[in-house]
Design a protein around this motif. Structure first.
Motif, PDB file in Angstrom:
ATOM      1  N   ASP A   1       0.810  -1.221   0.000  1.00 48.05           N
ATOM      2  CA  ASP A   1       0.000   0.000   0.000  1.00 48.05           C
ATOM      3  C   ASP A   1       0.843   1.272   0.000  1.00 48.05           C
ATOM      4  OD1 ASP A   1      -2.331  -1.508   0.060  1.00 48.05           O
ATOM      5  OD2 ASP A   1      -2.550  -1.369   2.246  1.00 48.05           O
ATOM      6  N   ARG A   2       1.940   1.250   0.743  1.00 52.31           N
ATOM      7  CA  ARG A   2       2.783   2.447   0.879  1.00 52.31           C
ATOM      8  C   ARG A   2       3.674   2.692  -0.335  1.00 52.31           C
ATOM      9  NH1 ARG A   2       5.352   0.128   6.069  1.00 52.31           N
ATOM     10  NH2 ARG A   2       5.118  -1.578   4.626  1.00 52.31           N
ATOM     11  N   HIS A   3       3.698   1.743  -1.268  1.00 59.76           N
ATOM     12  CA  HIS A   3       4.581   1.860  -2.432  1.00 59.76           C
ATOM     13  C   HIS A   3       3.820   1.866  -3.756  1.00 59.76           C
ATOM     14  CE1 HIS A   3       7.352   0.566   0.732  1.00 59.76           C
ATOM     15  NE2 HIS A   3       8.266   1.187   0.023  1.00 59.76           N
ATOM     16  N   GLN A   4       2.510   2.052  -3.687  1.00 57.27           N
ATOM     17  CA  GLN A   4       1.729   2.080  -4.916  1.00 57.27           C
ATOM     18  C   GLN A   4       1.918   3.397  -5.651  1.00 57.27           C
ATOM     19  OE1 GLN A   4      -2.299   0.870  -4.000  1.00 57.27           O
ATOM     20  NE2 GLN A   4      -1.642  -1.194  -3.495  1.00 57.27           N
ATOM     21  N   ARG A   5       1.617   3.347  -6.946  1.00 59.78           N
ATOM     22  CA  ARG A   5       1.723   4.508  -7.849  1.00 59.78           C
ATOM     23  C   ARG A   5       3.171   4.982  -8.001  1.00 59.78           C
ATOM     24  NH1 ARG A   5      -2.888   4.287  -5.519  1.00 59.78           N
ATOM     25  NH2 ARG A   5      -4.837   4.671  -6.589  1.00 59.78           N
ATOM     26  N   MET A   6       4.098   4.014  -7.933  1.00 56.64           N
ATOM     27  CA  MET A   6       5.522   4.318  -8.126  1.00 56.64           C
ATOM     28  C   MET A   6       6.081   3.526  -9.308  1.00 56.64           C
ATOM     29  SD  MET A   6       6.627   4.248  -4.084  1.00 56.64           S
ATOM     30  CE  MET A   6       8.362   4.462  -4.401  1.00 56.64           C
ATOM     31  N   GLY A   7       5.233   2.861 -10.065  1.00 52.51           N
ATOM     32  CA  GLY A   7       5.679   2.087 -11.215  1.00 52.51           C
ATOM     33  C   GLY A   7       6.072   0.655 -10.905  1.00 52.51           C
ATOM     34  N   ILE A   8       5.903   0.234  -9.670  1.00 52.55           N
ATOM     35  CA  ILE A   8       6.312  -1.111  -9.265  1.00 52.55           C
ATOM     36  C   ILE A   8       5.446  -2.177  -9.927  1.00 52.55           C
ATOM     37  CG2 ILE A   8       6.457  -2.698  -7.294  1.00 52.55           C
ATOM     38  CD1 ILE A   8       7.284  -0.162  -5.624  1.00 52.55           C
ATOM     39  N   GLY A   9       4.135  -1.993  -9.897  1.00 55.40           N
ATOM     40  CA  GLY A   9       3.232  -2.953 -10.520  1.00 55.40           C
ATOM     41  C   GLY A   9       3.527  -3.116 -11.998  1.00 55.40           C
ATOM     42  N   LYS A  10       3.764  -2.020 -12.662  1.00 59.30           N
ATOM     43  CA  LYS A  10       4.069  -2.072 -14.096  1.00 59.30           C
ATOM     44  C   LYS A  10       5.364  -2.831 -14.350  1.00 59.30           C
ATOM     45  CE  LYS A  10       4.624   0.845 -18.174  1.00 59.30           C
ATOM     46  NZ  LYS A  10       4.569   2.226 -18.688  1.00 59.30           N
ATOM     47  N   LYS A  11       6.376  -2.595 -13.547  1.00 59.89           N
ATOM     48  CA  LYS A  11       7.650  -3.309 -13.714  1.00 59.89           C
ATOM     49  C   LYS A  11       7.482  -4.804 -13.461  1.00 59.89           C
ATOM     50  CE  LYS A  11      10.609   0.609 -12.748  1.00 59.89           C
ATOM     51  NZ  LYS A  11      11.446   1.293 -11.775  1.00 59.89           N
ATOM     52  N   LEU A  12       6.702  -5.163 -12.458  1.00 58.92           N
ATOM     53  CA  LEU A  12       6.454  -6.577 -12.189  1.00 58.92           C
ATOM     54  C   LEU A  12       5.680  -7.220 -13.333  1.00 58.92           C
ATOM     55  CD1 LEU A  12       5.612  -6.326  -8.386  1.00 58.92           C
ATOM     56  CD2 LEU A  12       7.549  -7.567  -9.385  1.00 58.92           C
TER      57      LEU A  12
ATOM     58  N   PHE B   1      -5.592   0.296 -13.710  1.00 60.32           N
ATOM     59  CA  PHE B   1      -4.156   0.048 -13.829  1.00 60.32           C
ATOM     60  C   PHE B   1      -3.875  -0.839 -15.034  1.00 60.32           C
ATOM     61  CE2 PHE B   1      -0.889  -3.205 -12.959  1.00 60.32           C
ATOM     62  CZ  PHE B   1       0.242  -2.413 -13.045  1.00 60.32           C
ATOM     63  N   TYR B   2      -4.581  -1.976 -15.137  1.00 59.72           N
ATOM     64  CA  TYR B   2      -4.334  -2.901 -16.243  1.00 59.72           C
ATOM     65  C   TYR B   2      -4.627  -2.247 -17.591  1.00 59.72           C
ATOM     66  CZ  TYR B   2      -3.841  -6.495 -12.698  1.00 59.72           C
ATOM     67  OH  TYR B   2      -3.419  -7.225 -11.616  1.00 59.72           O
ATOM     68  N   LYS B   3      -5.710  -1.504 -17.680  1.00 62.01           N
ATOM     69  CA  LYS B   3      -6.007  -0.796 -18.936  1.00 62.01           C
ATOM     70  C   LYS B   3      -4.892   0.197 -19.254  1.00 62.01           C
ATOM     71  CE  LYS B   3     -11.001  -0.959 -18.311  1.00 62.01           C
ATOM     72  NZ  LYS B   3     -12.177  -0.114 -18.019  1.00 62.01           N
ATOM     73  N   GLY B   4      -4.398   0.872 -18.226  1.00 64.40           N
ATOM     74  CA  GLY B   4      -3.363   1.885 -18.409  1.00 64.40           C
ATOM     75  C   GLY B   4      -2.033   1.328 -18.893  1.00 64.40           C
ATOM     76  N   ILE B   5      -1.787   0.032 -18.662  1.00 64.25           N
ATOM     77  CA  ILE B   5      -0.528  -0.552 -19.139  1.00 64.25           C
ATOM     78  C   ILE B   5      -0.739  -1.411 -20.385  1.00 64.25           C
ATOM     79  CG2 ILE B   5       0.604  -0.390 -16.884  1.00 64.25           C
ATOM     80  CD1 ILE B   5       0.242  -3.476 -16.632  1.00 64.25           C
ATOM     81  N   GLY B   6      -1.930  -1.257 -21.011  1.00 63.20           N
ATOM     82  CA  GLY B   6      -2.135  -1.869 -22.314  1.00 63.20           C
ATOM     83  C   GLY B   6      -3.041  -3.085 -22.380  1.00 63.20           C
ATOM     84  N   TYR B   7      -3.586  -3.522 -21.270  1.00 60.58           N
ATOM     85  CA  TYR B   7      -4.478  -4.687 -21.283  1.00 60.58           C
ATOM     86  C   TYR B   7      -5.886  -4.233 -21.657  1.00 60.58           C
ATOM     87  CZ  TYR B   7      -0.894  -7.605 -19.215  1.00 60.58           C
ATOM     88  OH  TYR B   7       0.267  -8.315 -18.998  1.00 60.58           O
ATOM     89  N   GLU B   8      -6.615  -5.091 -22.368  1.00 60.64           N
ATOM     90  CA  GLU B   8      -7.989  -4.759 -22.715  1.00 60.64           C
ATOM     91  C   GLU B   8      -8.959  -5.698 -22.018  1.00 60.64           C
ATOM     92  OE1 GLU B   8      -9.628  -5.756 -26.695  1.00 60.64           O
ATOM     93  OE2 GLU B   8      -7.609  -6.472 -27.123  1.00 60.64           O
ATOM     94  N   HIS B   9     -10.081  -5.151 -21.615  1.00 62.28           N
ATOM     95  CA  HIS B   9     -11.125  -5.927 -20.961  1.00 62.28           C
ATOM     96  C   HIS B   9     -11.804  -6.781 -22.020  1.00 62.28           C
ATOM     97  CE1 HIS B   9     -15.316  -6.281 -19.215  1.00 62.28           C
ATOM     98  NE2 HIS B   9     -14.547  -6.933 -18.367  1.00 62.28           N
TER      99      HIS B   9
END
Length: 145
Positions: free
Chosen positions: A82-93, A123-131
């Motif tokens: 929670d304290r490290h969200q919106r720092m690009g970590i999810g996208k890198k993973l 988040f997923y849409k923002g990194i290129g995934y489509e529903h």
């Protein structure tokens, strides 16, 4: 911070992160799960390791082989502290998981996300995934008497 492959020694920290998503597990349970997953070449676990805070995120990807579709890679889980969200970590993973999928010969990466996780969907849409579809999940507990 750097992305690296997960290790058995990460089990305790993975527990704490999983709990933030609502999936509580004892360290021994996580150790057993992680041990099984790490031995399977059709699975990979990546963690974001921060020198100061330790593991601040993890992602699990695995191959899926079904009769009704061509094989694909699926994200089994993704969580960032929670304290490290919106720092690009999810996208890198996610990019690490996508790289694994590409190297393993998969042409598609799929991720499932609970209907209530609206921020995750964005988040997923923002990194290129489509529903592509909505679904419901049903379980039958075989351990019930």
């Amino acid at each position: 911070m750097n992305v690296r492959k997960g290790q058995l020694s990460d089990a305790g920290q993975l527990c704490g992160l999983s709990e933030q998503l609502g999936y509580a597990a004892e360290e021994q349970q996580m150790h057993e799960r992680l041990s099984r997953i790490l031995k399977d070449a059709d699975h990979a676990v990546y963690v974001m390791d921060d020198e100061e805070h330790g593991v601040v995120g993890w992602a699990h990807v695995h191959g899926r082989h079904l009769l009704e579709s061509d094989p694909f890679a699926e994200i089994g889980g993704l969580v960032v502290d929670d304290r490290h969200q919106r720092m690009g970590i999810g996208k890198k993973l996610m990019r690490a998981c996508e790289g694994w999928a590409r190297e393993a010969g998969y042409g598609i990466v799929r991720v499932r996300s609970g209907a209530q996780r609206k921020e995750a969907h964005e988040f997923y849409k923002g990194i290129g995934y489509e529903h592509v579809k909505a679904q419901q999940v049903f379980n039958l507990n075989l351990n019930r008497e």
